[in-house]
Scaffold this motif. Sequence first.
Motif, PDB file in Angstrom:
ATOM      1  N   GLU A   1    -114.346 -30.688  -2.261  1.00 52.29           N
ATOM      2  CA  GLU A   1    -114.977 -31.881  -1.712  1.00 52.29           C
ATOM      3  C   GLU A   1    -116.203 -32.235  -2.545  1.00 52.29           C
ATOM      4  OE1 GLU A   1    -115.527 -32.942   2.722  1.00 52.29           O
ATOM      5  OE2 GLU A   1    -117.358 -31.888   2.205  1.00 52.29           O
ATOM      6  N   THR A   2    -116.305 -33.498  -2.924  1.00 54.28           N
ATOM      7  CA  THR A   2    -117.528 -34.026  -3.534  1.00 54.28           C
ATOM      8  C   THR A   2    -118.088 -35.004  -2.512  1.00 54.28           C
ATOM      9  OG1 THR A   2    -116.487 -33.881  -5.709  1.00 54.28           O
ATOM     10  CG2 THR A   2    -118.485 -35.236  -5.536  1.00 54.28           C
ATOM     11  N   GLN A   3    -119.379 -34.855  -2.185  1.00 57.35           N
ATOM     12  CA  GLN A   3    -119.927 -35.667  -1.110  1.00 57.35           C
ATOM     13  C   GLN A   3    -121.401 -35.967  -1.346  1.00 57.35           C
ATOM     14  OE1 GLN A   3    -119.856 -32.175   2.076  1.00 57.35           O
ATOM     15  NE2 GLN A   3    -121.727 -33.376   2.204  1.00 57.35           N
ATOM     16  N   GLN A   4    -121.929 -36.892  -0.562  1.00 54.00           N
ATOM     17  CA  GLN A   4    -123.369 -37.065  -0.515  1.00 54.00           C
ATOM     18  C   GLN A   4    -123.963 -35.815   0.120  1.00 54.00           C
ATOM     19  OE1 GLN A   4    -123.184 -41.021   1.575  1.00 54.00           O
ATOM     20  NE2 GLN A   4    -125.089 -41.330   0.457  1.00 54.00           N
ATOM     21  N   SER A   5    -125.188 -35.467  -0.269  1.00 54.25           N
ATOM     22  CA  SER A   5    -125.821 -34.270   0.274  1.00 54.25           C
ATOM     23  C   SER A   5    -126.310 -34.542   1.685  1.00 54.25           C
ATOM     24  CB  SER A   5    -126.984 -33.849  -0.618  1.00 54.25           C
ATOM     25  OG  SER A   5    -127.509 -32.642  -0.144  1.00 54.25           O
ATOM     26  N   SER A   6    -125.418 -34.339   2.638  1.00 56.88           N
ATOM     27  CA  SER A   6    -125.724 -34.652   4.032  1.00 56.88           C
ATOM     28  C   SER A   6    -124.856 -33.780   4.910  1.00 56.88           C
ATOM     29  CB  SER A   6    -125.399 -36.124   4.305  1.00 56.88           C
ATOM     30  OG  SER A   6    -125.326 -36.374   5.693  1.00 56.88           O
TER      31      SER A   6
END
Length: 310
Positions: free
Chosen positions: A182-187
Amino acid sequence: MKEPIFLEPILQEKLWGGDRLRSRFGYDIPSGHTGECWAISAHPGGDCRVRGGEYAGKTLGALWREHPELFGNTGGEVFPLLVKIIDAREDLSIQVHPDDEYARVHENGSLGKTECWYILECGEDAEIIIGHNAESPAALREMVEEGRWNELLRRIPIHRGDFFQIDPGCLHAIKSGTMVLETQQSSDVTYRFYDYGRLENGRPRTLHLQQSLAVTQVPFRPHPVERETVREGGAQVTRLVTCPCYTVYRVEVDGLWTRDWAKPFVNVSVLDGEGVLDGQPVKKGDHLLLPAGYGEMALSGRLELICSHL
Ligand code: ZN
């Protein structure tokens, strides 16, 4: 100096997790219920440390604050992305994430969450849940209240190598047996929409139905497929998605691949194989950053990678 920044992954136990982060990637997992490997992260829930080199032992969060030049002085309070590997032995609950605006107002200024999944492994008839079939907010509420989950949830068959972009407001869930990068916003802001009526220690887990209904996009519109592959020397480079938060690539290296990214920084995760990056050995399970000003990178070997940048 040309120095990639290698990071030590942080392993997170989850009730739904398994043991494939050890059996597939060789990570030192805390138990047979390890659900997530936070591979490139400066999130307070798991801030990775640098392995070796000039910045050995520093956290990525500290590096972001003390050496903004490594990240192209992009500004922003926090390192904006988070790369994880997820091992789901059980079904994850159906969830939805807010966008930046909703999270800022309702979640103490947190970032919202846009994420995407690259399927690493799954069972033969595996599926994933993405989106729903309600045509209006009223219909969505009614189907939820009446528990018509089978009718509501949109199921999609999956295979290794599939890729899905999950925009804020998109209902989604990973099902049992699936491993994803998974690549995601840091949240970490997640609203649990439905948990299959399961119990945890004799009680149902908390649902966030009001927030879920408030942020769910109705009707659901699938994110358009963007896949585009080019040959770059000894590599097959597939751009999987470009959105306001990130661009993600899958790369298959078989020989020598050179590229000058010319980006503030680039995240690299090695999913398979081994090789040499500018004189340093890299292998399956490694995660690293190419800092700003790295210049041309030379990577040789046989490897499968996921790379991302802002
Ligand atoms: Zn999610």
